[in-house]
Design an enzyme around this catalytic site. Structure first.
Site, short mmCIF file in Angstrom:
data_model
loop_
_atom_site.label_atom_id
_atom_site.label_comp_id
_atom_site.label_asym_id
_atom_site.label_seq_id
_atom_site.Cartn_x
_atom_site.Cartn_y
_atom_site.Cartn_z
N ASN A 12 57.54 -105.07 26.45
CA ASN A 12 57.03 -103.77 25.99
C ASN A 12 55.57 -103.69 26.40
O ASN A 12 54.71 -104.29 25.78
CB ASN A 12 57.18 -103.69 24.46
CG ASN A 12 56.57 -102.41 23.89
OD1 ASN A 12 56.17 -101.52 24.64
ND2 ASN A 12 56.50 -102.33 22.57
N LYS A 14 53.64 -101.29 26.20
CA LYS A 14 52.88 -100.38 25.32
C LYS A 14 52.03 -99.43 26.18
O LYS A 14 52.45 -99.05 27.27
CB LYS A 14 52.05 -101.19 24.31
CG LYS A 14 52.95 -102.19 23.53
CD LYS A 14 52.27 -102.81 22.35
CE LYS A 14 53.24 -103.77 21.65
NZ LYS A 14 52.68 -104.40 20.44
N HIS A 98 59.65 -98.42 16.99
CA HIS A 98 58.64 -99.47 17.00
C HIS A 98 57.68 -99.26 15.82
O HIS A 98 57.35 -98.12 15.49
CB HIS A 98 57.88 -99.47 18.32
CG HIS A 98 57.05 -100.71 18.49
ND1 HIS A 98 55.83 -100.88 17.86
CD2 HIS A 98 57.28 -101.86 19.18
CE1 HIS A 98 55.37 -102.08 18.17
NE2 HIS A 98 56.22 -102.70 18.97
N GLU A 100 54.61 -99.50 15.59
CA GLU A 100 53.40 -98.73 15.91
C GLU A 100 53.68 -97.23 15.82
O GLU A 100 52.83 -96.45 15.42
CB GLU A 100 52.88 -99.14 17.30
CG GLU A 100 52.25 -100.52 17.24
CD GLU A 100 52.32 -101.33 18.52
OE1 GLU A 100 52.64 -100.76 19.58
OE2 GLU A 100 52.07 -102.55 18.46
N GLU A 170 60.69 -107.46 14.25
CA GLU A 170 59.27 -107.63 14.55
C GLU A 170 58.47 -107.50 13.26
O GLU A 170 58.11 -106.38 12.86
CB GLU A 170 58.80 -106.55 15.54
CG GLU A 170 59.48 -106.60 16.90
CD GLU A 170 58.62 -105.95 17.97
OE1 GLU A 170 58.40 -106.60 19.00
OE2 GLU A 170 58.15 -104.81 17.79
N GLY A 176 50.76 -108.83 17.80
CA GLY A 176 49.42 -108.80 18.38
C GLY A 176 48.41 -109.63 17.62
O GLY A 176 47.20 -109.48 17.84
N SER A 216 53.91 -111.82 18.85
CA SER A 216 53.15 -112.97 19.35
C SER A 216 54.03 -114.03 20.01
O SER A 216 53.79 -115.24 19.85
CB SER A 216 52.30 -113.59 18.23
OG SER A 216 51.36 -112.65 17.74
P1 13P Z 1 52.93 -108.88 20.86
O1 13P Z 1 53.89 -109.73 21.65
O2 13P Z 1 51.71 -108.47 21.62
O3 13P Z 1 52.64 -109.49 19.52
O4 13P Z 1 53.70 -107.48 20.56
C1 13P Z 1 54.96 -107.51 20.04
C2 13P Z 1 55.53 -106.15 20.09
O5 13P Z 1 55.11 -105.26 19.36
C3 13P Z 1 56.60 -105.88 21.07
O6 13P Z 1 57.21 -104.66 20.83
#
Ligand code: 13P
Length: 258
Positions: A12, A14, A98, A100, A170, A176, A216
């Protein structure tokens, strides 16, 4: 729950990469990932790069995914992208719900379910994200939170639809932060998710649905995560932007599948 599930690792990206950066990243990943037959690798770049990256991946077994879609096939929804458009572009997957988007853009469980049904109706495979935040985890609410998110996401779906889907666990506190869930923790919650799916859709679909861990994930922790029997792959953020890291994570999934 005896079905052999093919591991799936999705990157992803992003809101990262310009068109040129995305092309370069996909070009560097394409052949090494194509060589990993046992694992399905998916790249999820920003919408604007999808068409170019489809060209970059032409002839390779690497799949293309989007990071979101609308629930309507077309119409007066300024700034939105429909599942029909994504399927037409060659997308096979679409990340939905997601955290976010849930946190910053107000996406509700009901909206996510609407998008899931629209994606399936137009031939896309949803990667539905669920997970608890830190306060919920501290309060011991993880199972309840993921249960209600999973149940809502799967409403009105057939068993076949559920069987073909991907669900990504997640935990928000791991995204992150450089603080992943432990492999045991992730494996246990993902086992719970499989039982929740069984309760909603039956044992057959629960044995077939692929369940990813995200938050992560790195080349260091991937082998242990993929060693968990219930974990079928990963949804990778930051490390998916680094060529060697993403190849190493997909290789770990490939080895785990062997
Ligand atoms: P990270 O791998 O940067 O922690 O992000 C995970 C994520 O949100 C994947 O959709």
């Amino acid at each position: 729950m005896q079905t052999k599930r093919r591991p799936i690792v999705a990157g992803n990206w992003k809101m990262n990469t310009t068109l040129g950066e995305g092309r370069d990243l996909a070009a560097a990943l394409c052949r090494p990932l194509d060589a990993l037959g046992g694992v399905e690798a998916v790249l999820c770049p920003p919408f604007i790069s999808l068409a170019a990256i489809r060209e970059t991946l032409a002839g390779a077994s690497v799949s293309l995914g989007a990071q979101n879609c609308h629930y309507e096939p077309k119409g007066a929804f300024t700034g939105e992208v429909s599942p029909v458009m994504l399927a037409d572009l060659g997308c096979r997957y679409v990340i939905l719900g997601h955290s976010e988007r849930r946190a910053h853009l107000g996406e509700t469980d009901a909206l996510v379910n609407r998008k899931v049904r629209a994606a399936l109706a137009h031939g896309l495979t949803p990667i539905v994200c669920v997970g608890e935040d830190l306060a919920q985890q501290d309060a011991g609410q993880t199972e309840g939170v993921v249960a209600s998110q999973v149940q809502a996401a799967l409403e009105h779906l057939s068993g076949d639809d559920v069987a073909g889907m991907v669900i990504a666990y997640e935990p928000l506190w791991a995204i992150g932060t450089g603080r992943p869930a432990s492999a045991e923790q992730a494996g246990a919650t993902i086992g719970v998710i499989r039982r929740i799916v069984a309760g909603v859709a039956g044992e057959g679909p629960a044995g077939a649905v692929r369940l990813q861990y995200g938050g992560s994930v790195t080349p260091d922790n991937a082998p242990e995560l993929f060693g968990q029997p219930e974990i079928d792959g990963a949804l990778v953020g930051g490390a998916s932007l680094k060529v060697t890291d993403f190849i190493a994570i997909c290789t770990a999934a490939h080895m785990g599948a062997g």
